[in-house]
Scaffold this active site. Structure first.
Site, mmCIF file in Angstrom:
data_model
loop_
_atom_site.group_PDB
_atom_site.id
_atom_site.type_symbol
_atom_site.label_atom_id
_atom_site.label_comp_id
_atom_site.label_asym_id
_atom_site.label_seq_id
_atom_site.Cartn_x
_atom_site.Cartn_y
_atom_site.Cartn_z
ATOM 1 N N LYS A 196 0.836 -1.192 0.000
ATOM 2 C CA LYS A 196 0.000 0.000 0.000
ATOM 3 C C LYS A 196 0.878 1.252 0.000
ATOM 4 O O LYS A 196 0.651 2.186 -0.747
ATOM 5 C CB LYS A 196 -0.890 -0.046 1.254
ATOM 6 C CG LYS A 196 -1.904 1.031 1.340
ATOM 7 C CD LYS A 196 -2.803 0.789 2.548
ATOM 8 C CE LYS A 196 -3.580 2.039 2.862
ATOM 9 N NZ LYS A 196 -4.439 1.902 4.025
ATOM 10 N N GLU A 202 10.531 -4.706 4.653
ATOM 11 C CA GLU A 202 10.640 -6.098 4.189
ATOM 12 C C GLU A 202 10.370 -6.175 2.691
ATOM 13 O O GLU A 202 11.108 -6.801 1.925
ATOM 14 C CB GLU A 202 9.608 -6.988 4.913
ATOM 15 C CG GLU A 202 9.873 -7.212 6.379
ATOM 16 C CD GLU A 202 9.129 -6.225 7.263
ATOM 17 O OE1 GLU A 202 8.884 -5.078 6.813
ATOM 18 O OE2 GLU A 202 8.795 -6.585 8.399
ATOM 19 N N GLY A 254 -4.906 -2.195 4.992
ATOM 20 C CA GLY A 254 -4.061 -3.292 4.504
ATOM 21 C C GLY A 254 -4.720 -4.655 4.663
ATOM 22 O O GLY A 254 -4.789 -5.447 3.720
ATOM 23 N N ARG A 255 -5.227 -4.951 5.846
ATOM 24 C CA ARG A 255 -5.771 -6.299 6.100
ATOM 25 C C ARG A 255 -7.169 -6.476 5.515
ATOM 26 O O ARG A 255 -7.779 -7.535 5.692
ATOM 27 C CB ARG A 255 -5.739 -6.607 7.599
ATOM 28 C CG ARG A 255 -6.437 -5.588 8.472
ATOM 29 C CD ARG A 255 -6.059 -5.762 9.936
ATOM 30 N NE ARG A 255 -6.587 -4.678 10.760
ATOM 31 C CZ ARG A 255 -5.978 -3.514 10.963
ATOM 32 N NH1 ARG A 255 -4.824 -3.252 10.370
ATOM 33 N NH2 ARG A 255 -6.513 -2.606 11.738
ATOM 34 N N GLU A 340 -4.807 -7.572 14.673
ATOM 35 C CA GLU A 340 -4.344 -6.235 14.312
ATOM 36 C C GLU A 340 -5.510 -5.241 14.405
ATOM 37 O O GLU A 340 -5.309 -4.051 14.641
ATOM 38 C CB GLU A 340 -3.734 -6.231 12.897
ATOM 39 C CG GLU A 340 -2.868 -5.011 12.612
ATOM 40 C CD GLU A 340 -1.993 -5.152 11.367
ATOM 41 O OE1 GLU A 340 -0.808 -5.530 11.493
ATOM 42 O OE2 GLU A 340 -2.487 -4.889 10.263
ATOM 43 N N HIS A 371 -4.201 -34.283 15.958
ATOM 44 C CA HIS A 371 -3.042 -35.085 16.341
ATOM 45 C C HIS A 371 -1.930 -34.216 16.902
ATOM 46 O O HIS A 371 -0.773 -34.639 16.962
ATOM 47 C CB HIS A 371 -2.556 -35.894 15.138
ATOM 48 C CG HIS A 371 -3.605 -36.843 14.656
ATOM 49 N ND1 HIS A 371 -3.736 -38.126 15.142
ATOM 50 C CD2 HIS A 371 -4.636 -36.667 13.793
ATOM 51 C CE1 HIS A 371 -4.766 -38.717 14.570
ATOM 52 N NE2 HIS A 371 -5.347 -37.841 13.740
ATOM 53 N N LYS A 500 9.055 -1.521 14.472
ATOM 54 C CA LYS A 500 9.641 -1.099 13.180
ATOM 55 C C LYS A 500 10.684 -0.014 13.424
ATOM 56 O O LYS A 500 11.776 -0.038 12.833
ATOM 57 C CB LYS A 500 8.549 -0.513 12.270
ATOM 58 C CG LYS A 500 7.600 -1.512 11.659
ATOM 59 C CD LYS A 500 6.676 -0.782 10.680
ATOM 60 C CE LYS A 500 5.477 -1.593 10.292
ATOM 61 N NZ LYS A 500 4.500 -0.868 9.490
HETATM 62 O O1 F6P Z 1 2.310 -4.499 9.853
HETATM 63 C C1 F6P Z 1 1.664 -3.307 9.661
HETATM 64 C C2 F6P Z 1 1.147 -3.130 8.280
HETATM 65 O O2 F6P Z 1 0.921 -1.783 8.089
HETATM 66 C C3 F6P Z 1 -0.102 -3.936 7.983
HETATM 67 O O3 F6P Z 1 -1.253 -3.361 8.460
HETATM 68 C C4 F6P Z 1 -0.045 -4.012 6.516
HETATM 69 O O4 F6P Z 1 -0.904 -4.970 6.044
HETATM 70 C C5 F6P Z 1 1.407 -4.318 6.304
HETATM 71 O O5 F6P Z 1 2.068 -3.564 7.287
HETATM 72 C C6 F6P Z 1 1.963 -4.044 4.936
HETATM 73 O O6 F6P Z 1 1.913 -2.684 4.585
HETATM 74 P P1 F6P Z 1 2.151 -2.205 3.104
HETATM 75 O O7 F6P Z 1 1.086 -2.782 2.256
HETATM 76 O O8 F6P Z 1 2.113 -0.714 3.142
HETATM 77 O O9 F6P Z 1 3.508 -2.700 2.656
#
Ligand code: F6P
Length: 534
Positions: A196, A202, A254-255, A340, A371, A500
Site C-alpha cells: 500500500k 521487508e 491493509g488487512r 491487528e 493429532h 519497526k
Molecule cells: O504491519 C503493519 C502493516 O501496516 C499492515 O497493516 C499491513 O498490512 C502491512 O504492514 C503491509 O503494509 P504495506 O502494504 O504498506 O507494505
C-alpha cells in the site's frame, strides 16, 4: 453497559450445555442461523435466550446500526488516521454510488477492476510477455495485509487455479526470497510489488533483491514488474509504467485489501470470472450484514458469541479449526484480521478499555490439529472456544469417502467437547480393560473428559470462490461488530510501529557502525553475542 453480561457470566459460568439441549428440543434451530447457503450453529455454547438478549443489548447500547451505516457510507470512522473504511466498495459490483468527501469512488474502483482484468487476462493468455516469452511464474512480494489474503485465497481456491504459477515472498529473511526465486526463469517471471505504502522495509528489500536477480538476465526489469500500491510516485521511481500500477485509496486498510488491487495475484491464478465470483460472495455477505435483523444476522451473532466467550467468560483465546485442508492459511489470515484490528487497550477516546481487548486467534486445519494440540482443548485446564468450519462437499468426487471421514471427524470433535466422558464411564472402560483397585482409579482419571466445552460450527456447501468471499466478509464484519461493541478503532495498527522504529536503530548497531549505548542490558548482551558469533 457490561454489567448484565458480566453478572450472567458469573452466574452461568458452569452451566451444563447438555442440560440446555435437554430443556429445549428446538435448541439447534433456535441457536443456529443461515445466511444464503451458510449455516452457523452456536447451540453448543452456554448461550440461552437471556444471554443472547443481554449480548444484543450491547449492540443497542453502542447503536450498531448507525455505526454500520457510517462504515458503508464512507464516514471517517478510522478516527486516528482520519480515514473512511470502504473495503466494501471494492466488491460493490453494482456500482451504486459510494461517496467519500462528496465524491463517488465507484467509477474509479470499477475502472481499476477492469484494468486488473485486462492485465490478468493478458498474463493468462500469454499476450503479455517477458523477455523470454509468455509469463510462466508470478512472484508477489508483500507482507501482512499485502500477502496473507492472497496467499490464503490462492491455497483455498487451488481447484480454480489455472493461470501462471503464483508464488509469494513476504519475510525479510533472505531465505524466503532465495527459496522462491530458486528454480524460476527471470525471463518468464513477473514480479508484483504489493505494498500500500511502498515503504515497508521487508517488501522493498525483497523487491530490490528480486530486481537484481532479474537484472542478471533481463535487460528491462521495469517491464517485468507491476505494483499494487497507493503510492503512484513510488512505483514510478521503480521504473514501473503506469499501466502496470494498480492503485487504491487510503480508505482501504491493509488487512481488508484483497478485494481490490492487492487481490491481483488471486485474479491471475483463478481468472477474472472466478475473482468476480469471490467479490460477489463478499457482496452477498455485505447485503446480509446490512439488511438482516440482528437476531438473524450472521456476522453480528458470530461477534456476540466471541464476546460472550472472551469478554464475558474470560476465555482469552479462540481456535479456528477449518476441516478443509485448503484453508490451511485461514487461521493466519484471521490472526491479522482479528488481532491487528481489535488487539487494542484503549477505546476510541483514548481511555482504557473497560473489558479485555479482542481474543488471541490461532488454529490449524482438522484433522491435523487433532493429532497435535486438541489434547489441551479436550483435557487442559483452560477452556478454548473452538470455531469449526467445514464444506458439505469436497472438490474430489472420486474421494468422497475421504470427505465423509473428514466431516465425521469434525462432528466428532465438537460432540466430544460437548459431551465429554464422565469418571463413571471412564471407570467402566478401565474395568473392562482389567484394571482394579487404586490402579483402576488412577487409569480412569486420565481418561475423563470434562466436556461442556463450547464450540461453534460453520457449514458451507463447497469451497467455491463465492463461498470463500462470503466467509472472509463474514469474519471482517464480525471483527467490525466486535470493535464497535468494545468501542475501539478496528482500522488502525499503531501497535506495529514501535518495533519497526527500533529495528531501524538496531540495523547500524548490528553492522558495527554504532555502539549499544542506551540499549537495555539484555539487548546489548544479545548484540554482543551476535557480533561475537555465539
Ligand atoms: O504491519 C503493519 C502493516 O501496516 C499492515 O497493516 C499491513 O498490512 C502491512 O504492514 C503491509 O503494509 P504495506 O502494504 O504498506 O507494505
Amino acid at each position: 453497559m457490561w454489567e448484565q453480561v458480566s453478572s450472567l457470566a458469573d452466574e452461568l459460568r458452569d452451566r451444563s450445555i447438555l442440560d440446555l439441549f435437554a430443556q429445549d428440543p428446538d435448541r439447534f434451530s433456535r441457536f443456529s442461523v443461515r445466511a444464503d447457503d451458510l449455516l452457523f450453529d452456536f447451540s453448543k455454547t452456554s448461550i440461552d435466550q437471556q444471554v443472547l438478549t443481554a449480548l444484543i443489548a450491547l449492540t443497542e447500547a453502542v447503536d450498531l446500526p448507525a455505526k454500520r451505516a457510517a462504515m458503508f457510507t464512507g464516514e471517517k470512522i478510522n478516527e486516528t488516521e482520519g480515514r473512511a473504511v470502504l473495503h466494501t466498495a471494492l466488491r460493490n459490483l453494482d456500482g451504486t454510488p459510494v461517496m467519500v468527501d462528496g465524491h463517488d469512488v465507484m467509477p474509479e474502483v470499477l475502472d481499476t477492476l477492469d484494468r486488473m482484468e485486462a492485465f490478468a487476462t493478458a498474463l493468462r493468455d500469454g499476450s503479455f510477455t517477458g523477455q523470454g516469452g509468455a509469463i510462466t511464474d508470478v512472484v508477489n512480494i508483500g507482507i501482512g495485509g499485502s500477502d496473507l489474503g492472497p496467499v490464503m485465497a490462492n491455497l483455498a481456491l487451488a481447484p480454480y487455479c489455472d493461470g501462471p504459477r503464483v508464488h509469494f515472498v513476504s519475510n525479510v529473511d533472505g531465505a524466503h526470497v532465495h527459496d522462491v526465486l530458486a528454480g524460476l526463469n527471470p525471463e518468464t517471471t513477473l514480479v508484483i510489488v504489493a505494498s500500500k505504502t511502498l515503504t515497508t522495509i521487508e517488501t522493498m528489500t525483497n523487491a530490490e533483491t528480486a530486481r537484481k536477480w532479474m537484472a542478471a538476465k533481463v535487460s528491462d526489469t521495469g517491464a517485468q514488474f507491476a505494483a499494487l500500491s497507493s503510492n503512484a510516485a513510488g512505483a514510478a521511481e521503480w521504473g514501473i509504467a503506469p499501466d502496470r500500477v494498480f492503485g487504491f485509496q487510503d480508505w482501504v486498510g491493509g488487512r481488508y485489501s484483497m478485494w481490490g488491487p492487492i487481490g491481483l495475484p488471486i485474479m491471475i491464478a483463478v481468472g477474472p470470472e472466478n475473482f468476480r465470483a469471490f467479490l460477489s460472495g463478499a457482496q452477498a455477505m455485505d447485503k446480509h450484514f446490512r439488511d438482516a435483523p440482528v437476531e438473524e444476522n450472521l456476522p453480528v451473532l458470530l461477534a456476540l458469541v466471541g464476546i460472550w466467550h472472551n469478554q464475558g467468560l474470560g476465555h482469552a483465546t479462540r481456535a479456528v479449526l477449518p476441516y478443509e485442508q485448503r484453508l490451511l492459511r485461514l487461521p493466519a489470515y484471521l490472526q491479522q484480521l482479528e488481532m491487528e484490528s481489535n488487539g487494542k487497550r484503549v477505546s476510541m477516546d483514548g481511555g482504557p478499555l473497560p473489558v479485555d481487548s479482542g481474543p488471541i486467534v490461532w488454529g490449524e486445519p482438522g484433522t491435523n490439529g487433532q493429532h497435535a494440540f486438541y489434547q489441551l482443548i479436550h483435557q487442559g485446564t483452560r477452556i478454548v472456544p473452538c470455531e469449526f468450519m467445514a464444506g458439505i462437499e469436497g472438490h474430489e468426487p472420486d474421494l468422497a469417502h475421504q470427505h465423509d471421514l473428514l466431516l465425521a471427524n469434525c462432528l466428532a470433535q465438537s460432540e466430544a467437547l460437548l459431551t465429554g466422558r464422565s469418571l463413571e464411564e471412564a471407570t467402566g472402560l478401565m474395568e473392562q480393560a482389567g484394571f482394579e483397585g487404586d490402579e483402576l482409579a488412577r487409569q480412569a482419571a486420565h481418561r475423563v473428559f470434562p466436556g461442556n466445552r463450547p464450540s461453534t460450527t460453520l457449514l458451507y456447501p463447497k469451497l467455491t470462490p463465492f463461498v470463500l468471499g462470503q466467509i472472509v466478509a463474514l469474519y471482517e464484519h464480525r471483527v467490525f461488530v466486535e470493535g464497535v461493541v468494545l468501542g475501539i478503532n478496528s482500522f488502525d495498527q499503531w501497535g506495529v510501529e514501535l518495533g519497526k522504529e527500533l529495528a531501524k536503530t538496531l540495523t547500524p548497531i548490528l553492522a558495527g557502525e554504532q555502539g549499544t549505548e542506551g540499549k537495555d542490558g539484555s539487548t546489548a548482551g544479545l548484540i554482543a553475542a551476535i557480533r561475537a558469533g555465539t
